[in-house]
Design a protein around this motif. Structure first.
Motif, PDB file in Angstrom:
ATOM      1  N   ASN A   1       0.853  -1.188   0.000  1.00  0.00           N
ATOM      2  CA  ASN A   1       0.000   0.000   0.000  1.00  0.00           C
ATOM      3  C   ASN A   1       0.891   1.242   0.000  1.00  0.00           C
ATOM      4  O   ASN A   1       1.668   1.459   0.933  1.00  0.00           O
ATOM      5  CB  ASN A   1      -0.892  -0.021   1.251  1.00  0.00           C
ATOM      6  CG  ASN A   1      -1.887   1.127   1.278  1.00  0.00           C
ATOM      7  OD1 ASN A   1      -1.631   2.198   0.740  1.00  0.00           O
ATOM      8  ND2 ASN A   1      -3.015   0.901   1.912  1.00  0.00           N
ATOM      9  N   ALA A   2       0.789   2.049  -1.049  1.00  0.00           N
ATOM     10  CA  ALA A   2       1.683   3.198  -1.190  1.00  0.00           C
ATOM     11  C   ALA A   2       1.548   4.168  -0.023  1.00  0.00           C
ATOM     12  O   ALA A   2       2.528   4.805   0.382  1.00  0.00           O
ATOM     13  CB  ALA A   2       1.403   3.918  -2.521  1.00  0.00           C
ATOM     14  N   ARG A   3       0.356   4.316   0.557  1.00  0.00           N
ATOM     15  CA  ARG A   3       0.171   5.251   1.657  1.00  0.00           C
ATOM     16  C   ARG A   3       0.887   4.801   2.920  1.00  0.00           C
ATOM     17  O   ARG A   3       1.192   5.608   3.798  1.00  0.00           O
ATOM     18  CB  ARG A   3      -1.331   5.422   1.940  1.00  0.00           C
ATOM     19  CG  ARG A   3      -2.112   6.091   0.827  1.00  0.00           C
ATOM     20  CD  ARG A   3      -1.772   7.571   0.689  1.00  0.00           C
ATOM     21  NE  ARG A   3      -2.115   8.337   1.870  1.00  0.00           N
ATOM     22  CZ  ARG A   3      -3.329   8.739   2.179  1.00  0.00           C
ATOM     23  NH1 ARG A   3      -4.348   8.443   1.369  1.00  0.00           N
ATOM     24  NH2 ARG A   3      -3.557   9.447   3.266  1.00  0.00           N
ATOM     25  N   LEU A   4       1.141   3.487   3.039  1.00  0.00           N
ATOM     26  CA  LEU A   4       1.848   2.964   4.211  1.00  0.00           C
ATOM     27  C   LEU A   4       3.326   2.739   3.931  1.00  0.00           C
ATOM     28  O   LEU A   4       4.044   2.170   4.747  1.00  0.00           O
ATOM     29  CB  LEU A   4       1.209   1.641   4.669  1.00  0.00           C
ATOM     30  CG  LEU A   4      -0.266   1.694   5.057  1.00  0.00           C
ATOM     31  CD1 LEU A   4      -0.741   0.337   5.554  1.00  0.00           C
ATOM     32  CD2 LEU A   4      -0.523   2.766   6.110  1.00  0.00           C
TER      33      LEU A   4
ATOM     34  N   THR B   1       6.449  10.973  -4.133  1.00  0.00           N
ATOM     35  CA  THR B   1       5.058  11.351  -3.857  1.00  0.00           C
ATOM     36  C   THR B   1       4.100  10.205  -4.160  1.00  0.00           C
ATOM     37  O   THR B   1       4.148   9.612  -5.245  1.00  0.00           O
ATOM     38  CB  THR B   1       4.678  12.583  -4.695  1.00  0.00           C
ATOM     39  OG1 THR B   1       5.497  13.685  -4.301  1.00  0.00           O
ATOM     40  CG2 THR B   1       3.216  12.947  -4.531  1.00  0.00           C
ATOM     41  N   THR B   2       3.239   9.895  -3.204  1.00  0.00           N
ATOM     42  CA  THR B   2       2.269   8.818  -3.369  1.00  0.00           C
ATOM     43  C   THR B   2       0.830   9.326  -3.345  1.00  0.00           C
ATOM     44  O   THR B   2      -0.101   8.529  -3.436  1.00  0.00           O
ATOM     45  CB  THR B   2       2.445   7.761  -2.262  1.00  0.00           C
ATOM     46  OG1 THR B   2       2.377   8.407  -0.974  1.00  0.00           O
ATOM     47  CG2 THR B   2       3.779   7.045  -2.396  1.00  0.00           C
TER      48      THR B   2
ATOM     49  N   LYS C   1       9.464  14.364  -5.394  1.00  0.00           N
ATOM     50  CA  LYS C   1       9.637  14.102  -3.963  1.00  0.00           C
ATOM     51  C   LYS C   1       8.884  15.203  -3.215  1.00  0.00           C
ATOM     52  O   LYS C   1       7.665  15.255  -3.282  1.00  0.00           O
ATOM     53  CB  LYS C   1      11.120  14.007  -3.612  1.00  0.00           C
ATOM     54  CG  LYS C   1      11.758  12.753  -4.227  1.00  0.00           C
ATOM     55  CD  LYS C   1      13.226  12.595  -3.903  1.00  0.00           C
ATOM     56  CE  LYS C   1      13.783  11.326  -4.549  1.00  0.00           C
ATOM     57  NZ  LYS C   1      15.247  11.198  -4.369  1.00  0.00           N
ATOM     58  N   TYR C   2       9.598  16.088  -2.542  1.00  0.00           N
ATOM     59  CA  TYR C   2       8.879  17.131  -1.820  1.00  0.00           C
ATOM     60  C   TYR C   2       8.426  18.266  -2.727  1.00  0.00           C
ATOM     61  O   TYR C   2       7.892  19.273  -2.252  1.00  0.00           O
ATOM     62  CB  TYR C   2       9.712  17.623  -0.633  1.00  0.00           C
ATOM     63  CG  TYR C   2       9.738  16.589   0.476  1.00  0.00           C
ATOM     64  CD1 TYR C   2       8.631  16.413   1.298  1.00  0.00           C
ATOM     65  CD2 TYR C   2      10.828  15.762   0.661  1.00  0.00           C
ATOM     66  CE1 TYR C   2       8.621  15.454   2.284  1.00  0.00           C
ATOM     67  CE2 TYR C   2      10.837  14.795   1.654  1.00  0.00           C
ATOM     68  CZ  TYR C   2       9.729  14.642   2.467  1.00  0.00           C
ATOM     69  OH  TYR C   2       9.708  13.679   3.449  1.00  0.00           O
ATOM     70  N   GLY C   3       8.613  18.085  -4.054  1.00  0.00           N
ATOM     71  CA  GLY C   3       7.935  18.948  -5.023  1.00  0.00           C
ATOM     72  C   GLY C   3       6.489  18.555  -5.201  1.00  0.00           C
ATOM     73  O   GLY C   3       5.734  19.235  -5.906  1.00  0.00           O
ATOM     74  N   LEU C   4       6.100  17.409  -4.592  1.00  0.00           N
ATOM     75  CA  LEU C   4       4.697  16.992  -4.426  1.00  0.00           C
ATOM     76  C   LEU C   4       4.032  16.544  -5.719  1.00  0.00           C
ATOM     77  O   LEU C   4       2.800  16.629  -5.855  1.00  0.00           O
ATOM     78  CB  LEU C   4       3.872  18.114  -3.778  1.00  0.00           C
ATOM     79  CG  LEU C   4       4.447  18.695  -2.477  1.00  0.00           C
ATOM     80  CD1 LEU C   4       3.541  19.809  -1.945  1.00  0.00           C
ATOM     81  CD2 LEU C   4       4.640  17.622  -1.423  1.00  0.00           C
ATOM     82  N   VAL C   5       4.812  16.018  -6.671  1.00  0.00           N
ATOM     83  CA  VAL C   5       4.276  15.547  -7.947  1.00  0.00           C
ATOM     84  C   VAL C   5       4.528  14.044  -8.063  1.00  0.00           C
ATOM     85  O   VAL C   5       5.527  13.529  -7.557  1.00  0.00           O
ATOM     86  CB  VAL C   5       4.948  16.287  -9.129  1.00  0.00           C
ATOM     87  CG1 VAL C   5       4.488  15.733 -10.468  1.00  0.00           C
ATOM     88  CG2 VAL C   5       4.643  17.783  -9.047  1.00  0.00           C
ATOM     89  N   TYR C   6       3.632  13.350  -8.741  1.00  0.00           N
ATOM     90  CA  TYR C   6       3.825  11.917  -8.978  1.00  0.00           C
ATOM     91  C   TYR C   6       5.130  11.662  -9.726  1.00  0.00           C
ATOM     92  O   TYR C   6       5.657  12.557 -10.397  1.00  0.00           O
ATOM     93  CB  TYR C   6       2.651  11.355  -9.777  1.00  0.00           C
ATOM     94  CG  TYR C   6       1.379  11.142  -8.980  1.00  0.00           C
ATOM     95  CD1 TYR C   6       1.411  10.577  -7.716  1.00  0.00           C
ATOM     96  CD2 TYR C   6       0.131  11.492  -9.510  1.00  0.00           C
ATOM     97  CE1 TYR C   6       0.231  10.380  -6.994  1.00  0.00           C
ATOM     98  CE2 TYR C   6      -1.043  11.287  -8.795  1.00  0.00           C
ATOM     99  CZ  TYR C   6      -0.984  10.732  -7.532  1.00  0.00           C
ATOM    100  OH  TYR C   6      -2.136  10.525  -6.824  1.00  0.00           O
TER     101      TYR C   6
END
Length: 454
Positions: free
Chosen positions: A59-62, A69-70, A274-279
């Motif tokens: 699970n990408a969220r975990l 970014t997930t 990454k912390y640029g918040l894009v897939y």
């Protein structure tokens, strides 16, 4: 199944003769593993079969291993779907996608305090690895023009991402890696300068180590190199690998001087994904000015009707990620980025404190630079970080365990990366599961390897 012949299925109006709505068809199908199957499948059946296999992924969220970014807003997902068919290298056919890329470069140059954001050289990449390769190439080309005859070398800490070691191997550059020592886990000014000579093409400083989330002292490193130039005349440029931190520090640590405010910083990269918040699929490389990027590395290509300057290792790429990066800039602005990154840091420091309070763990870092921290088990606890990682995986948590590089291979740690979308509620659930691991103890088993992800 046989191909349908003649007209479309009655009443469907479909131009696709393979369209069949038959869920039961999937039950008897074996997916190809080593060779293509002989016959085509309906789209809904193929989708069902591939989706079923992908359910076995984590699970990408975990996933607390990856920096990537997930989660993005549904609107961003729709925008990316609309742009996925655009080949962004074709700037003549997709001029507005090219314009969005240019705007992103200028926005980043302003964010990183370039003396003249309009005068910088920059480009999008597939990620930070490509961006670092390009920065390394610019370093080597600038050095080669000095007429030196020795083997070029690049100075960096042993905590660099593996792409830098790849660069050195592929472009025949000697990597001068500063080993970790005791509680020093990254590059320092003294250690960097001690390894520089006339054949040093540059020094890499990392704003956010993947091993423990800490910032390297960029300003101290550049000051030491300034002093070296005064003593010896050697003018050695610095590249800041800001894969993660270059999208954290401008918003949360505005007083930290690490960027183009330091004249010795020639180039900076970051990962939009990454912390640029894009897939996944976008990075950025920015050079201070034209002098920092030798012009012969930039190719002017006559492609599909237009003359196009390009500096890249890849050529054709979808425009979706660049559109998504610009969407994120439009959507959040400075205040939005500050709020999102602060939320991640707050959860990271909260989680780190909670883990420390459990008792058996010692923190190496606390998540107060990158929202990332590393911790280890105390001596004589009776189980290892690999045991803890394995037990957490049973509950779906992906928390990597790994050993540090040469000179500190005796140190094995767990690392947690907090990203946008990981809430305090999820942190409490992780603490509860970790508490159960502690209270129950673990069955010690030989570690089969590491689970380290940059």
């Amino acid at each position: 199944m046989a191909l349908h012949e003649g007209k479309s299925p009655s009443g469907s109006g479909s131009a696709n003769p393979l369209h069949v709505d038959n869920p039961a068809l999937a039950a008897g199908i074996t997916l190809p593993h080593t060779r293509l199957g002989d016959e085509p499948l309906p789209a809904d059946t193929a989708l069902r079969l591939v989706r079923d296999e992908l359910m076995l992924d984590g699970n990408a969220r975990l996933n607390l291993a990856t920096f990537v970014t997930t989660w993005m807003e549904p609107e961003a997902g729709r925008l990316m779907a609309e742009c996925v068919d655009k080949n962004m290298i074709d700037k003549d056919e997709y001029p507005q996608t090219a314009e969005l890329e240019r705007r992103c470069v200028t926005i980043l140059a302003d964010l990183w305090n370039a003396p003249d954001p309009a005068a910088v050289m920059g480009c999008s990449t597939t990620g930070s690895s490509e961006a670092c390769m390009l920065a390394g190439m610019a370093f080597k080309r600038r050095w080669s023009k000095l007429g030196r005859t020795g083997k070029p070398n690049l100075v960096m800490g042993a905590n660099v991402q593996v792409c830098w070691e790849k660069f050195c191997e592929y472009w025949e550059v000697e990597p001068r890696l500063v080993p970790m020592d005791g509680d020093r886990f990254h590059l320092t000014a003294d250690e960097a300068v001690a390894r520089c000579d006339e054949n040093t093409i540059g020094v890499v400083a990392i704003l956010g180590s993947t091993f423990d989330g800490s910032y390297e002292p960029v300003a101290e490193i550049t000051a030491a190199l300034d002093a070296l130039q005064e003593r010896t005349g050697l003018d050695i440029p610095v590249h800041v690998d800001g894969a993660s931190g270059a999208m954290i520090a401008p918003f949360l640590d505005p007083g930290l001087v690490w960027d183009f405010r330091l004249p010795r910083v020639a180039s900076i990269n970051t990962s939009g994904h990454k912390y640029g918040l894009v897939y996944p699929g976008v990075g950025w490389a920015i050079w201070r000015d034209k002098a920092a990027l030798p012009e012969e590395l930039v190719f002017n290509v006559n492609y599909l009707g237009g003359d196009m300057p390009t500096f890249a290792l890849n050529f054709s790429r979808p425009g979706a990620e660049v559109a998504a990066q610009y969407y994120t800039f439009v959507r959040l602005g400075r205040d939005g980025f500050r709020a999102v990154q602060q939320a991640s840091r707050d959860v990271a420091t909260y989680l780190a404190s909670g883990i420390e309070a459990l008792g058996p763990f010692s923190l190496l870092t606390r998540g107060d630079q990158l929202p990332v921290f590393a911790f280890t088990v105390k001596p004589d606890v009776g189980y290892t970080v690999f045991d803890v990682s394995r037990r957490l995986r049973e509950r779906g948590w992906l928390v990597p365990a790994y050993t540090f590089p040469e000179n500190r291979t005796d140190l094995a740690v767990l690392r947690i990366v907090v990203r946008n979308g990981f809430t305090r509620d999820l942190a409490d659930l992780l603490l509860a599961d970790l508490g159960r691991v502690v209270s129950e103890g673990t069955v010690t088993a030989p570690a089969s390897g590491t689970a380290f992800h940059h």
